[in-house]
Design a protein around this motif. Structure first.
Motif, PDB file in Angstrom:
ATOM      1  N   MET A  37       0.835  -1.188   0.000  1.00 13.07           N
ATOM      2  CA  MET A  37       0.000   0.000   0.000  1.00 13.07           C
ATOM      3  C   MET A  37       0.878   1.249   0.000  1.00 13.07           C
ATOM      4  SD  MET A  37      -2.685   1.069   2.921  1.00 13.07           S
ATOM      5  CE  MET A  37      -3.124   2.747   3.111  1.00 13.07           C
ATOM      6  N   ALA A  38       0.577   2.168  -0.857  1.00 13.29           N
ATOM      7  CA  ALA A  38       1.315   3.420  -0.929  1.00 13.29           C
ATOM      8  C   ALA A  38       0.890   4.354   0.201  1.00 13.29           C
ATOM      9  CB  ALA A  38       1.059   4.092  -2.274  1.00 13.29           C
ATOM     10  N   THR A  39       1.734   5.330   0.456  1.00  9.53           N
ATOM     11  CA  THR A  39       1.427   6.340   1.462  1.00  9.53           C
ATOM     12  C   THR A  39       0.864   7.571   0.756  1.00  9.53           C
ATOM     13  OG1 THR A  39       3.234   5.568   2.855  1.00  9.53           O
ATOM     14  CG2 THR A  39       2.398   7.765   3.301  1.00  9.53           C
ATOM     15  N   SER A  40      -0.219   8.099   1.260  1.00  7.17           N
ATOM     16  CA  SER A  40      -0.825   9.290   0.674  1.00  7.17           C
ATOM     17  C   SER A  40      -0.236  10.552   1.316  1.00  7.17           C
ATOM     18  CB  SER A  40      -2.337   9.271   0.890  1.00  7.17           C
ATOM     19  OG  SER A  40      -2.639   9.441   2.262  1.00  7.17           O
ATOM     20  N   GLU A  41      -0.480  11.668   0.658  1.00  6.86           N
ATOM     21  CA  GLU A  41      -0.051  12.953   1.211  1.00  6.86           C
ATOM     22  C   GLU A  41      -0.733  13.202   2.557  1.00  6.86           C
ATOM     23  OE1 GLU A  41      -0.129  17.695   0.042  1.00  6.86           O
ATOM     24  OE2 GLU A  41      -0.373  16.205  -1.535  1.00  6.86           O
ATOM     25  N   LYS A  42      -1.985  12.803   2.667  1.00  5.75           N
ATOM     26  CA  LYS A  42      -2.729  12.956   3.926  1.00  5.75           C
ATOM     27  C   LYS A  42      -2.071  12.150   5.045  1.00  5.75           C
ATOM     28  CE  LYS A  42      -7.375  12.495   5.809  1.00  5.75           C
ATOM     29  NZ  LYS A  42      -8.767  12.148   5.517  1.00  5.75           N
ATOM     30  N   GLN A  43      -1.631  10.931   4.739  1.00  6.82           N
ATOM     31  CA  GLN A  43      -0.950  10.105   5.742  1.00  6.82           C
ATOM     32  C   GLN A  43       0.384  10.725   6.135  1.00  6.82           C
ATOM     33  OE1 GLN A  43      -1.332   6.618   3.227  1.00  6.82           O
ATOM     34  NE2 GLN A  43      -2.361   5.528   4.910  1.00  6.82           N
ATOM     35  N   LEU A  44       1.117  11.258   5.165  1.00  3.91           N
ATOM     36  CA  LEU A  44       2.379  11.931   5.465  1.00  3.91           C
ATOM     37  C   LEU A  44       2.138  13.097   6.412  1.00  3.91           C
ATOM     38  CD1 LEU A  44       5.407  12.591   5.106  1.00  3.91           C
ATOM     39  CD2 LEU A  44       4.729  13.918   3.084  1.00  3.91           C
ATOM     40  N   THR A  45       1.130  13.891   6.138  1.00  2.00           N
ATOM     41  CA  THR A  45       0.802  15.032   6.995  1.00  2.00           C
ATOM     42  C   THR A  45       0.500  14.574   8.413  1.00  2.00           C
ATOM     43  OG1 THR A  45      -0.002  16.308   5.117  1.00  2.00           O
ATOM     44  CG2 THR A  45      -0.773  16.976   7.302  1.00  2.00           C
ATOM     45  N   LYS A  46      -0.248  13.499   8.541  1.00  4.03           N
ATOM     46  CA  LYS A  46      -0.577  12.958   9.867  1.00  4.03           C
ATOM     47  C   LYS A  46       0.691  12.509  10.604  1.00  4.03           C
ATOM     48  CE  LYS A  46      -3.539   9.551  12.095  1.00  4.03           C
ATOM     49  NZ  LYS A  46      -4.546   8.508  11.901  1.00  4.03           N
ATOM     50  N   ILE A  47       1.610  11.864   9.896  1.00  6.73           N
ATOM     51  CA  ILE A  47       2.878  11.414  10.489  1.00  6.73           C
ATOM     52  C   ILE A  47       3.675  12.617  10.991  1.00  6.73           C
ATOM     53  CG2 ILE A  47       5.139  10.406   9.931  1.00  6.73           C
ATOM     54  CD1 ILE A  47       3.565   8.541   7.936  1.00  6.73           C
ATOM     55  N   VAL A  48       3.814  13.621  10.146  1.00  2.51           N
ATOM     56  CA  VAL A  48       4.601  14.814  10.498  1.00  2.51           C
ATOM     57  C   VAL A  48       3.944  15.567  11.648  1.00  2.51           C
ATOM     58  CG1 VAL A  48       5.377  17.068   9.655  1.00  2.51           C
ATOM     59  CG2 VAL A  48       5.664  15.040   8.223  1.00  2.51           C
TER      60      VAL A  48
END
Length: 115
Positions: free
Chosen positions: A1-12
């Motif tokens: 599964m790829a990581t979405s921009e939304k998931q990246l934002t949540k991580i950061v």
């Protein structure tokens, strides 16, 4: 599964004292004024600070997901293609980049997310 921009934002956003500034072509990720990453929305890639050995290992292991960005100050920066990485692995790499840039007193206050 790829990581979405939304998931990246949540991580950061889950990290302590992160400032995200947007430029014309990319966002800069900083902790207490020190850069630990960049995000390019157009290419859906992230540049992250890593140790030199980690940079080389990541690129050698999966060159379709990681590439050398540059080296500076004893660190190796890697480009990460979001469509090739799982969110949990990206979270570990983002945390490590943050940890390499954050002051020791701040790192001591945060649980090690890479474990």
């Amino acid at each position: 599964m790829a990581t979405s921009e939304k998931q990246l934002t949540k991580i950061v956003d889950a990290l302590t004292e992160v400032k995200r500034t947007s430029g014309n072509q990319y966002d800069t990720l900083k902790v207490r004024g020190k850069v630990f990453g960049y995000f390019w929305p157009r290419t859906q890639t992230v540049g992250l600070k890593q140790t030199l050995s980690e940079q080389l290992a990541l690129v050698a292991e999966r060159p379709d997901v990681f590439e050398v960005q540059f080296t500076a100050g004893g660190f190796g920066w890697v480009v990460v293609y979001l469509d090739g990485i799982e969110p949990d692995e990206l979270a570990e790499l983002v945390f490590e980049a943050w940890r390499l840039s954050a002051p020791e007193d701040l790192v001591a206050q945060v649980p090690d997310l890479a474990r």
